[in-house]
Design a protein around this motif. Structure first.
Motif, PDB file in Angstrom:
ATOM      1  N   GLY A 179      56.065 -23.612-104.501  1.00  0.00           N
ATOM      2  CA  GLY A 179      56.850 -22.512-104.278  1.00  0.00           C
ATOM      3  C   GLY A 179      58.457 -22.887-104.382  1.00  0.00           C
ATOM      4  O   GLY A 179      59.252 -21.732-104.328  1.00  0.00           O
ATOM      5  N   ASP A 180      58.920 -23.881-104.737  1.00  0.00           N
ATOM      6  CA  ASP A 180      60.238 -24.154-105.030  1.00  0.00           C
ATOM      7  C   ASP A 180      60.920 -23.486-106.188  1.00  0.00           C
ATOM      8  O   ASP A 180      60.232 -23.457-107.340  1.00  0.00           O
ATOM      9  N   PRO A 181      61.856 -22.446-106.045  1.00  0.00           N
ATOM     10  CA  PRO A 181      62.406 -21.916-107.225  1.00  0.00           C
ATOM     11  C   PRO A 181      62.566 -22.590-108.516  1.00  0.00           C
ATOM     12  O   PRO A 181      62.551 -22.147-109.624  1.00  0.00           O
ATOM     13  N   HIS A 182      63.056 -23.904-108.181  1.00  0.00           N
ATOM     14  CA  HIS A 182      63.287 -24.719-109.291  1.00  0.00           C
ATOM     15  C   HIS A 182      62.283 -25.054-110.225  1.00  0.00           C
ATOM     16  O   HIS A 182      62.460 -25.526-111.308  1.00  0.00           O
ATOM     17  N   LEU A 183      60.953 -24.918-109.640  1.00  0.00           N
ATOM     18  CA  LEU A 183      59.689 -25.271-110.430  1.00  0.00           C
ATOM     19  C   LEU A 183      59.653 -24.090-111.879  1.00  0.00           C
ATOM     20  O   LEU A 183      59.145 -24.576-112.690  1.00  0.00           O
ATOM     21  N   ALA A 184      60.565 -23.089-111.632  1.00  0.00           N
ATOM     22  CA  ALA A 184      60.399 -22.098-112.763  1.00  0.00           C
ATOM     23  C   ALA A 184      61.083 -22.704-114.100  1.00  0.00           C
ATOM     24  O   ALA A 184      60.481 -22.302-115.249  1.00  0.00           O
ATOM     25  N   ALA A 185      61.931 -23.678-113.779  1.00  0.00           N
ATOM     26  CA  ALA A 185      62.588 -24.334-115.018  1.00  0.00           C
ATOM     27  C   ALA A 185      61.610 -25.526-115.483  1.00  0.00           C
ATOM     28  O   ALA A 185      62.007 -26.180-116.294  1.00  0.00           O
ATOM     29  N   LEU A 186      60.594 -25.961-114.938  1.00  0.00           N
ATOM     30  CA  LEU A 186      59.723 -26.968-115.412  1.00  0.00           C
ATOM     31  C   LEU A 186      58.245 -26.677-115.757  1.00  0.00           C
ATOM     32  O   LEU A 186      57.313 -27.571-115.667  1.00  0.00           O
ATOM     33  N   THR A 187      58.131 -25.533-116.057  1.00  0.00           N
ATOM     34  CA  THR A 187      56.886 -25.154-116.464  1.00  0.00           C
ATOM     35  C   THR A 187      56.280 -25.559-117.499  1.00  0.00           C
ATOM     36  O   THR A 187      55.005 -25.739-117.671  1.00  0.00           O
ATOM     37  N   HIS A 188      56.769 -26.418-118.560  1.00  0.00           N
ATOM     38  CA  HIS A 188      56.320 -27.342-119.425  1.00  0.00           C
ATOM     39  C   HIS A 188      55.534 -28.467-119.140  1.00  0.00           C
ATOM     40  O   HIS A 188      54.703 -29.247-119.735  1.00  0.00           O
ATOM     41  N   GLU A 189      56.062 -29.038-117.730  1.00  0.00           N
ATOM     42  CA  GLU A 189      55.692 -30.257-117.302  1.00  0.00           C
ATOM     43  C   GLU A 189      54.380 -30.144-116.462  1.00  0.00           C
ATOM     44  O   GLU A 189      54.003 -29.084-115.982  1.00  0.00           O
ATOM     45  N   PRO A 190      53.566 -31.416-116.169  1.00  0.00           N
ATOM     46  CA  PRO A 190      52.492 -31.424-115.580  1.00  0.00           C
ATOM     47  C   PRO A 190      52.843 -31.035-114.017  1.00  0.00           C
ATOM     48  O   PRO A 190      53.409 -31.786-113.524  1.00  0.00           O
TER      49      PRO A 190
END
Ligand code: GLN
Length: 295
Positions: free
Chosen positions: A210-221
């Motif tokens: 749920g870390d908002p940072h994940l929104a920028a990492l959607t291409h990685e597993p």
């Protein structure tokens, strides 16, 4: 989007879309099918025209980058600690920050003395340091260590068969003798077979769900990124499992998130580790924490 016709126009187009210059240069070299290390070539050829095929390749690469895909997945390559690794969406894109972990790991090993081992300088167990990389992904950390310390025996673990396929291919291409084990952390590592390790390193998933940072990492597993509500589930498991796999005085080094040094230090102390300490990355953030087993 208009297709630009020269090298310089491509780079300007990328800049106008907010791309970092080095990313644009690498993507353009890739589109021109030139070696990605040859950025100086672009400067000397800024008025060169692109063929229609090169122009189409550039257009596609730029689109993919603008949709957030890491440059490394688009080119299929990433430089890490002086090695060029093949990477794709099956593995985390190796970060320069993780070189901090490799540099620290190298200082935890007994000095490399290829010629001069004498009776008076006792060799470590079996003569060569024994290293384990947990959650190896592309193999970046294990391969960098094996490359720098050819005398070491290096094992690398991943729970993902997809990741192991990428890592094994990198090891074969770079001719580095890392041994791979399919295992969920240490669950399937047989210490009778490997022996205890002088050093265990890991860049585990450590982002909180749920870390908002994940929104920028959607291409990685996602399984290489997130680890429970506080991001520490996997680190807790590694710290709990590692002691029975480490030699006396052996080191455990972990990469972690920008705000996790204090909790990781506390977990290591609770588990009985000594010499608990952290290291800063290139952005001056405490990025790695480690400790040694009692001697
Ligand atoms: N460093 C990565 C990031 O925050 C996360 C990598 C990891 O979880 N090991 O972008």
């Amino acid at each position: 989007m208009q297709n630009p016709t020269t090298v310089e126009a491509c780079l300007r187009q990328a800049q106008s879309h907010g791309l970092e210059r080095v990313d644009a240069q690498i993507l353009l070299l890739h589109s021109l099918q030139r070696t990605l290390h040859d950025r100086a070539w672009l400067l000397a050829h800024d008025s060169d025209s692109l063929t229609p095929a090169q122009s189409a390749a550039w257009h596609e690469a730029l689109q993919r980058r603008l949709q957030g895909e890491p440059v490394a997945y688009i080119t299929g390559l990433k430089d890490f600690f002086g090695l060029t690794l093949a990477v794709d969406a099956r593995v985390l894109d190796p970060r320069p920050d993780t070189e901090t972990l490799v540099e620290w790991a190298l200082t935890c090993l007994p000095e490399f003395k290829p010629e001069s081992r004498s009776e008076s300088t006792p060799a470590p167990s079996n003569g060569s340091p024994r290293i384990l990389d947990l959650g190896t992904g592309s193999g970046a950390v294990a391969l960098a260590l094996q490359h720098t310390r050819p005398d070491a025996t290096v094992w690398a673990v991943d729970a993902s068969e997809d990741a192991l396929a990428v890592a094994r291919a990198n090891a074969a291409r770079l001719q580095l003798g890392v041994q791979f084990i399919a295992s969920d952390w240490l669950n399937a590592v047989d210490v009778q077979h490997t022996g205890r390790f002088d050093l265990i390193v890991s860049n585990p998933p450590y982002v909180a769900e749920g870390d908002p940072h994940l929104a920028a990492l959607t291409h990685e597993p996602l399984q290489a990124l997130t680890s429970g509500p506080d991001g520490l589930d996997d680190i807790r498991q590694i710290i709990a499992q590692a002691p029975t796999f480490l030699s006396p005085g052996g080191w455990l080094l972990l990469e972690h998130g920008w705000d996790q040094a204090a909790p990781v230090q506390a977990l290591l102390r609770e588990a009985g580790f000594e010499q608990v300490q952290s290291r800063r990355d290139l952005s001056d953030i405490e990025r790695c924490t480690g400790a040694a087993m009692p001697k």
